[in-house]
Write a protein that holds these residues in place. Sequence first.
Motif, PDB file in Angstrom:
ATOM      1  N   HIS A   7     -25.501 -56.029 -33.309  1.00  0.00           N
ATOM      2  CA  HIS A   7     -24.922 -54.724 -33.650  1.00  0.00           C
ATOM      3  C   HIS A   7     -23.704 -54.327 -32.817  1.00  0.00           C
ATOM      4  O   HIS A   7     -22.991 -53.394 -33.174  1.00  0.00           O
ATOM      5  CB  HIS A   7     -25.990 -53.627 -33.595  1.00  0.00           C
ATOM      6  N   LYS A   8     -23.442 -54.997 -31.725  1.00  0.00           N
ATOM      7  CA  LYS A   8     -22.302 -54.610 -30.883  1.00  0.00           C
ATOM      8  C   LYS A   8     -20.965 -54.780 -31.607  1.00  0.00           C
ATOM      9  O   LYS A   8     -20.077 -53.949 -31.470  1.00  0.00           O
ATOM     10  CB  LYS A   8     -22.286 -55.405 -29.575  1.00  0.00           C
ATOM     11  N   LEU A   9     -20.810 -55.866 -32.354  1.00  0.00           N
ATOM     12  CA  LEU A   9     -19.565 -56.076 -33.086  1.00  0.00           C
ATOM     13  C   LEU A   9     -19.361 -54.971 -34.116  1.00  0.00           C
ATOM     14  O   LEU A   9     -18.269 -54.404 -34.222  1.00  0.00           O
ATOM     15  CB  LEU A   9     -19.556 -57.445 -33.768  1.00  0.00           C
ATOM     16  N   VAL A  10     -20.414 -54.640 -34.848  1.00  0.00           N
ATOM     17  CA  VAL A  10     -20.317 -53.582 -35.865  1.00  0.00           C
ATOM     18  C   VAL A  10     -19.985 -52.245 -35.212  1.00  0.00           C
ATOM     19  O   VAL A  10     -19.153 -51.487 -35.716  1.00  0.00           O
ATOM     20  CB  VAL A  10     -21.625 -53.495 -36.682  1.00  0.00           C
ATOM     21  N   GLU A  11     -20.613 -51.957 -34.086  1.00  0.00           N
ATOM     22  CA  GLU A  11     -20.317 -50.711 -33.363  1.00  0.00           C
ATOM     23  C   GLU A  11     -18.862 -50.663 -32.914  1.00  0.00           C
ATOM     24  O   GLU A  11     -18.190 -49.637 -33.067  1.00  0.00           O
ATOM     25  CB  GLU A  11     -21.203 -50.583 -32.125  1.00  0.00           C
ATOM     26  N   ALA A  12     -18.390 -51.753 -32.355  1.00  0.00           N
ATOM     27  CA  ALA A  12     -17.017 -51.791 -31.843  1.00  0.00           C
ATOM     28  C   ALA A  12     -16.006 -51.619 -32.972  1.00  0.00           C
ATOM     29  O   ALA A  12     -15.031 -50.870 -32.833  1.00  0.00           O
ATOM     30  CB  ALA A  12     -16.768 -53.103 -31.104  1.00  0.00           C
TER      31      ALA A  12
END
Length: 113
Positions: A7-12
């Motif tokens: 989920h970090k990529l989507v959040e960024a």
Amino acid sequence: LVAILGHKLVEAVSLASSFVKEDVVVKTALPVLLVYTLMTPAGIVLGAFLSNIFTGKHVILVESAVGGFAAGSFIFLASHEMGHASSSALSTVTQALLALCGVLLMGSLSVWT
């Protein structure tokens, strides 16, 4: 680790697209990005610290409270974003189904790992 990377990529990308959409100046965006960047390592350090302090049944209580807080914040943010359906090309039902898919996928990852 898989869940974090999942989920970090989507959040960024979401954060960056919000900045672009709102024409946020770099001077304002940099402190926000700095805080965003440091939150995961800070959470890991805090979690390690708390797991060393508490023992026995207290560990389960603390883990449950922190997990509940994390889940609640995700649900809050998802429902907040769905509240802005008029500014989105997706209908509220589609957004709700996508949110449900995200919950199921992340739940599957947590069971799988």
